[in-house]
Design an enzyme around this catalytic site. Structure first.
Site, PDB file in Angstrom:
ATOM      1  N   LYS A  37      19.781   3.937  13.595  1.00 28.51           N
ATOM      2  CA  LYS A  37      19.323   5.296  13.835  1.00 28.51           C
ATOM      3  C   LYS A  37      17.946   5.348  14.503  1.00 28.51           C
ATOM      4  CE  LYS A  37      20.153   8.195  10.178  1.00 28.51           C
ATOM      5  NZ  LYS A  37      19.828   9.113   9.074  1.00 28.51           N
ATOM      6  N   THR A  45      15.620  -1.639   3.259  1.00 30.59           N
ATOM      7  CA  THR A  45      15.388  -3.079   3.109  1.00 30.59           C
ATOM      8  C   THR A  45      13.939  -3.440   3.392  1.00 30.59           C
ATOM      9  OG1 THR A  45      17.667  -3.548   3.757  1.00 30.59           O
ATOM     10  CG2 THR A  45      16.055  -5.343   4.025  1.00 30.59           C
ATOM     11  N   ALA A  48      11.614  -2.975   0.457  1.00 32.78           N
ATOM     12  CA  ALA A  48      11.938  -3.558  -0.852  1.00 32.78           C
ATOM     13  C   ALA A  48      10.770  -4.417  -1.318  1.00 32.78           C
ATOM     14  CB  ALA A  48      13.211  -4.376  -0.771  1.00 32.78           C
ATOM     15  N   GLN A  49      10.438  -4.269  -2.579  1.00 28.68           N
ATOM     16  CA  GLN A  49       9.238  -4.952  -3.081  1.00 28.68           C
ATOM     17  C   GLN A  49       9.573  -6.110  -4.011  1.00 28.68           C
ATOM     18  OE1 GLN A  49       6.627  -2.091  -4.931  1.00 28.68           O
ATOM     19  NE2 GLN A  49       6.253  -0.998  -3.018  1.00 28.68           N
ATOM     20  N   GLY A  50      10.235  -5.755  -5.146  1.00 36.01           N
ATOM     21  CA  GLY A  50      10.412  -6.707  -6.246  1.00 36.01           C
ATOM     22  C   GLY A  50      11.104  -7.994  -5.840  1.00 36.01           C
ATOM     23  N   GLU A 118      12.133  -8.374 -14.192  1.00 37.96           N
ATOM     24  CA  GLU A 118      12.080  -6.915 -14.105  1.00 37.96           C
ATOM     25  C   GLU A 118      12.860  -6.326 -15.272  1.00 37.96           C
ATOM     26  OE1 GLU A 118      12.908  -5.286 -10.171  1.00 37.96           O
ATOM     27  OE2 GLU A 118      12.170  -7.107  -9.242  1.00 37.96           O
ATOM     28  N   HIS A 249      13.788   5.675  -9.952  1.00 38.26           N
ATOM     29  CA  HIS A 249      12.823   4.614 -10.268  1.00 38.26           C
ATOM     30  C   HIS A 249      11.717   5.239 -11.102  1.00 38.26           C
ATOM     31  CE1 HIS A 249      10.064   1.276  -9.994  1.00 38.26           C
ATOM     32  NE2 HIS A 249      10.983   0.564  -9.356  1.00 38.26           N
ATOM     33  N   ARG A 298      16.080   0.720 -16.261  1.00 39.59           N
ATOM     34  CA  ARG A 298      15.434   1.799 -15.510  1.00 39.59           C
ATOM     35  C   ARG A 298      15.825   3.192 -15.988  1.00 39.59           C
ATOM     36  NH1 ARG A 298      15.382  -0.104  -9.381  1.00 39.59           N
ATOM     37  NH2 ARG A 298      13.947  -1.707 -10.078  1.00 39.59           N
ATOM     38  N   HIS A 359      15.873   6.845  -6.166  1.00 39.77           N
ATOM     39  CA  HIS A 359      15.567   5.521  -5.607  1.00 39.77           C
ATOM     40  C   HIS A 359      16.801   4.796  -5.066  1.00 39.77           C
ATOM     41  CE1 HIS A 359      13.497   1.721  -5.164  1.00 39.77           C
ATOM     42  NE2 HIS A 359      14.338   1.113  -5.990  1.00 39.77           N
ATOM     43  N   GLU A 383      24.182  -0.633   0.377  1.00 42.47           N
ATOM     44  CA  GLU A 383      23.997   0.514  -0.527  1.00 42.47           C
ATOM     45  C   GLU A 383      24.983   1.654  -0.268  1.00 42.47           C
ATOM     46  OE1 GLU A 383      19.924   1.583  -1.281  1.00 42.47           O
ATOM     47  OE2 GLU A 383      20.501   3.464  -2.239  1.00 42.47           O
ATOM     48  N   ARG A 394      22.101   0.571 -12.140  1.00 48.88           N
ATOM     49  CA  ARG A 394      21.938  -0.748 -11.526  1.00 48.88           C
ATOM     50  C   ARG A 394      20.857  -1.564 -12.225  1.00 48.88           C
ATOM     51  NH1 ARG A 394      18.242  -2.446  -7.088  1.00 48.88           N
ATOM     52  NH2 ARG A 394      17.385  -0.366  -7.338  1.00 48.88           N
TER      53      ARG A 394
HETATM   54  P1  FAD Z   1      19.257  -0.126   4.550  1.00 47.24           P
HETATM   55  O1  FAD Z   1      18.328  -1.250   4.417  1.00 47.24           O
HETATM   56  O2  FAD Z   1      18.834   1.164   3.981  1.00 47.24           O
HETATM   57  O3  FAD Z   1      19.574   0.099   6.101  1.00 47.24           O
HETATM   58  C1  FAD Z   1      20.273   1.228   6.543  1.00 47.24           C
HETATM   59  C2  FAD Z   1      20.431   1.176   8.052  1.00 47.24           C
HETATM   60  O4  FAD Z   1      21.397   2.141   8.460  1.00 47.24           O
HETATM   61  C3  FAD Z   1      19.180   1.499   8.855  1.00 47.24           C
HETATM   62  O5  FAD Z   1      19.095   0.602   9.932  1.00 47.24           O
HETATM   63  C4  FAD Z   1      19.442   2.896   9.402  1.00 47.24           C
HETATM   64  O6  FAD Z   1      18.832   3.163  10.648  1.00 47.24           O
HETATM   65  C5  FAD Z   1      20.939   2.833   9.592  1.00 47.24           C
HETATM   66  N1  FAD Z   1      21.611   4.126   9.649  1.00 47.24           N
HETATM   67  C6  FAD Z   1      21.726   5.051   8.674  1.00 47.24           C
HETATM   68  N2  FAD Z   1      22.452   6.095   9.125  1.00 47.24           N
HETATM   69  C7  FAD Z   1      22.796   5.827  10.392  1.00 47.24           C
HETATM   70  C8  FAD Z   1      23.532   6.522  11.402  1.00 47.24           C
HETATM   71  N3  FAD Z   1      24.071   7.722  11.197  1.00 47.24           N
HETATM   72  N4  FAD Z   1      23.693   5.941  12.615  1.00 47.24           N
HETATM   73  C9  FAD Z   1      23.128   4.739  12.882  1.00 47.24           C
HETATM   74  N5  FAD Z   1      22.439   4.037  11.964  1.00 47.24           N
HETATM   75  C10 FAD Z   1      22.269   4.567  10.744  1.00 47.24           C
HETATM   76  N6  FAD Z   1      16.537  -3.470  -4.086  1.00 47.24           N
HETATM   77  C11 FAD Z   1      16.422  -4.690  -4.629  1.00 47.24           C
HETATM   78  O7  FAD Z   1      17.439  -5.340  -4.913  1.00 47.24           O
HETATM   79  N7  FAD Z   1      15.195  -5.239  -4.854  1.00 47.24           N
HETATM   80  C12 FAD Z   1      14.035  -4.586  -4.545  1.00 47.24           C
HETATM   81  O8  FAD Z   1      12.956  -5.123  -4.721  1.00 47.24           O
HETATM   82  C13 FAD Z   1      14.130  -3.276  -4.000  1.00 47.24           C
HETATM   83  N8  FAD Z   1      13.016  -2.561  -3.723  1.00 47.24           N
HETATM   84  C14 FAD Z   1      13.149  -1.340  -3.110  1.00 47.24           C
HETATM   85  C15 FAD Z   1      11.993  -0.633  -2.737  1.00 47.24           C
HETATM   86  C16 FAD Z   1      12.109   0.555  -2.064  1.00 47.24           C
HETATM   87  C17 FAD Z   1      10.865   1.328  -1.678  1.00 47.24           C
HETATM   88  C18 FAD Z   1      13.393   1.077  -1.736  1.00 47.24           C
HETATM   89  C19 FAD Z   1      13.525   2.367  -0.990  1.00 47.24           C
HETATM   90  C20 FAD Z   1      14.528   0.403  -2.124  1.00 47.24           C
HETATM   91  C21 FAD Z   1      14.420  -0.810  -2.807  1.00 47.24           C
HETATM   92  N9  FAD Z   1      15.557  -1.523  -3.198  1.00 47.24           N
HETATM   93  C22 FAD Z   1      15.429  -2.751  -3.758  1.00 47.24           C
HETATM   94  C23 FAD Z   1      16.893  -1.083  -2.791  1.00 47.24           C
HETATM   95  C24 FAD Z   1      17.306  -1.890  -1.547  1.00 47.24           C
HETATM   96  O9  FAD Z   1      16.187  -2.029  -0.707  1.00 47.24           O
HETATM   97  C25 FAD Z   1      18.419  -1.237  -0.776  1.00 47.24           C
HETATM   98  O10 FAD Z   1      19.494  -0.948  -1.634  1.00 47.24           O
HETATM   99  C26 FAD Z   1      18.931  -2.171   0.320  1.00 47.24           C
HETATM  100  O11 FAD Z   1      17.859  -2.612   1.114  1.00 47.24           O
HETATM  101  C27 FAD Z   1      19.950  -1.459   1.176  1.00 47.24           C
HETATM  102  O12 FAD Z   1      20.247  -2.271   2.270  1.00 47.24           O
HETATM  103  P2  FAD Z   1      21.322  -1.794   3.316  1.00 47.24           P
HETATM  104  O13 FAD Z   1      21.405  -2.870   4.323  1.00 47.24           O
HETATM  105  O14 FAD Z   1      22.536  -1.369   2.610  1.00 47.24           O
HETATM  106  O15 FAD Z   1      20.690  -0.458   3.960  1.00 47.24           O
HETATM  107  C1  SIN Z   2      11.052  -2.633  -7.561  1.00 46.65           C
HETATM  108  O1  SIN Z   2      10.425  -3.519  -6.992  1.00 46.65           O
HETATM  109  O2  SIN Z   2      10.719  -2.084  -8.603  1.00 46.65           O
HETATM  110  C2  SIN Z   2      12.340  -2.190  -6.935  1.00 46.65           C
HETATM  111  C3  SIN Z   2      13.378  -3.122  -7.361  1.00 46.65           C
HETATM  112  C4  SIN Z   2      14.713  -2.532  -7.174  1.00 46.65           C
HETATM  113  O3  SIN Z   2      14.866  -1.409  -6.709  1.00 46.65           O
HETATM  114  O4  SIN Z   2      15.667  -3.228  -7.538  1.00 46.65           O
END
Ligand code: FAD
Ligand code: SIN
Length: 547
Positions: A37, A45, A48-50, A118, A249, A298, A359, A383, A394
């Protein structure tokens, strides 16, 4: 005018799931289009911190058993145990694979992984890089992808489209053949952008579009998390599941300006390292709610914070990072320390105001571990998908694990299948689902606010009913624009989450109903929703695996 591009595999989304699937598919020789997008590195992604939860001991049987046990406990009776065991057993190989792709992790002096703990984990098993694990994954995989692209002689082997928003899936004979895209020119959309449309025809289409945090006014998720992939799948008749389960969260930074979005996350790993929660009187309160205190799961910590906020008539509580000690704080959590400083907060000197924020979405497009959905040749990974690993809540850091394992399994499955699908793509007969069309713009601020207020941590028939009435009255225009497409998805997700929450008349995991405060045995089952309506299914869903 619509540009038409053909490929073997279309991947929509460039987070962990999309990037890793793209790399594996390219390595297997498939032609891949990767579209996102905004730009490649902008995703949940990236923030993501932890870290990633994965088995220790080189993936020993005992380590798998323990990780599974914690996942089942967190999931409050709705985890699909078979799926969870499969994903957890694949966690150690995933970590090895990421190491090969130059994803950086923290190590101890003896060369072994540095692991953190965690909430809900009975042991330290979170693999991380400082407090910026997501950046390490995202950048490592993007570098690898660009490297593979530079090695390829065929320019059509990998095509990357940034700033393209998928707004419709292409269906032919009940199967998926790709998607249609609109250009996303930094929010500055012409009202009739038909010149900007791109059609990508693909033998296999993977949705890796991430979460739905932006459906709520208070969220840790970046602006791209508007649930588009889930909306796209629903529109073509795919099964969605577990839509009532949204994880809040417990510790997002709470600024005076509450509307700040996304809210900056303060990783649960700080509690794993010794940080404690305090109320306005600086009294520690978590022991009152659970023997595991700050390291309870959580759902429990978020609900406890909510109650303390009500008891003390405050809009936040405090997270005290000082017990961790300055040296460890600086070494392990440099990003958090610096970001807080930018907000004028000295983590070494004062407790930090925090409150829960939307979250993670446990629900999503019903999928097998290899991403297969109820629509042939349409896959969902990461996700936006729901395998049943998380159940009603989760376990921390199990989402990156699931995203990575699903990407590997989807790529392997498609590689095995790729030549079995007709090479001739539908052409003039392409049937495309039209964009959702409505009559007037919704008040998105009101929708998001209602989601946080009425469909948040504590729900009831009254609050959910109030929200649904607002959503049913909210309609949007059928003007082609990036803004309207995202608004349509936000509204659709808001309705589906709320209606699902209304039907689950009990409290379980992340779903707490003030009018039904206890778990109820008759709800040890999961809800599937399609355009046809809602059905309940058993926890270990047999229908998909028997297909
Ligand atoms: P994402 O990484 O969300 O990527 C989505 C992609 O889809 C993006 O490129 C976006 O542009 C694209 N997209 C969306 N809609 C469209 C569209 N209509 N057309 C084209 N492209 C589109 N999880 C953990 O396990 N450990 C952690 O430490 C952790 N920390 C986190 C911290 C934060 C602040 C957040 C927000 C989440 C955290 N999570 C963590 C959750 C985890 O990061 C996500 O669940 C995971 O990264 C999701 O990955 P993904 O590849 O499914 O999607
Ligand atoms: C966090 O670092 O607290 C986020 C971890 C997660 O969403 O799993």
């Amino acid at each position: 005018m619509s540009k038409i591009i053909e490929t073997d595999v279309l991947i929509i989304g460039s987070g962990f799931a999309g990037l890793l699937a793209a790399i594996k598919l390219l390595e297997s020789g498939a032609r891949v289009v990767l579209a996102c997008k905004t730009y490649l590195s902008e995703s949940s992604t990236n923030y993501a911190q932890g870290g990633i939860a994965a088995t220790t001991d080189g993936g020993s049987f005992k380590a798998i058993e323990l990780h599974l046990e914690d996942t089942l406990n967190a999931g409050a009776g709705l985890v699909d145990e078979k799926i969870a065991a499969e994903i957890i057993a694949s966690s150690w190989p995933l970590i090895q694979e990421l190491k090969e792709y130059s994803v950086t992790f923290d190590y101890l002096a003896d060369g072994s992984f540095s692991l953190t703990r965690e909430g809900g984990h009975s042991t330290a098993r979170v693999y991380h890089y400082q407090d910026i694990t997501g950046k390490s994954i995202s950048h490592g995989l993007i570098d690898k992808l660009k490297h593979l692209q530079s090695l390829s002689k065929d320019r059509a082997q990998l095509r990357i489209y940034e700033n393209k928003l998928a707004y419709s899936l292409i269906m032919f004979d009940g199967t998926c053949w790709g998607a249609k895209f609109i250009a996303n020119e930094s929010g500055n959309q012409p009202s009739n952008a038909s010149k900007e449309l791109t059609t990508i025809l693909a033998k296999h289409t993977i949705l890796a579009t991430g979460g739905i945090g932006q459906v709520f006014s208070r969220t840790t998720n970046p602006a791209v998390a508007t649930g588009d992939g889930i909306g796209l799948a629903y529109e073509v008749g795919a099964e969605l599941i577990d839509m009532e389960f949204v994880q809040f969260h417990p510790t997002a930074l709470h600024l005076k300006k509450e509307s700040e979005t996304p809210a900056f996350l303060i990783s649960e790993a700080v509690r794993g390292a010794g940080a404690i929660l305090l109320d306005i009187n600086h009294d520690r309160f978590m022991q009152r709610f659970h023997p595991a205190g700050e390291l309870a799961t959580r759902d429990i910590v978020s609900q406890a914070i909510y109650r303390v906020m009500q008891e003390t008539h405050q809009r936040s509580v405090f997270l005290d990072l000082r017990p961790i000690g300055k040296d460890i704080l600086e070494k392990k959590f440099p990003n958090i320390v610096h970001k807080l400083k930018d907000y004028g907060i000295e983590a070494f000197k004062e407790p930090v105001p925090v409150s829960p924020a939307a979250h993670y979405f446990m629900g999503g497009i019903k999928a097998e571990c290899n991403g297969r959905t109820s629509i042939p040749f349409l896959y969902a990974i990461g996700e936006c998908a729901c395998t049943g690993l998380h159940g009603a809540n989760r376990l921390a850091s199990n989402s990156l694990l699931e995203a990575g394992v699903m990407a590997l399994k989807a790529a392997q499955f498609i590689t095995e299948q790729n030549d079995n699908r007709e090479r001739t793509m539908p052409n003039t007969q392409v049937q495309s689902e039209s964009m959702p069309s409505y009559n007037k713009p919704p008040d998105l601020l009101a929708v998001r606010h209602a989601m946080s207020q009425e469909v948040g941590i504590i729900r009831s028939a009254e609050s959910l009913g109030k929200a649904l009435t607002l959503f049913n009255d909210s309609l949007i225009t059928n003007t082609y624009s990036v803004e309207n497409i995202q608004a349509a998805n936000i509204l659709l997700l808001a309705k589906l989450i709320t209606a699902s929450a209304l039907r689950r008349e009990e409290s379980r995991g992340s779903h707490f109903r003030a009018d039904f405060p206890n778990m109820d045995k008759k709800f040890v089952c999961r809800q599937i929703v399609t355009r046809e309506g809602y059905t309940w299914t058993n926890t270990a869903d047999q229908k998909l695996s028997a297909k």
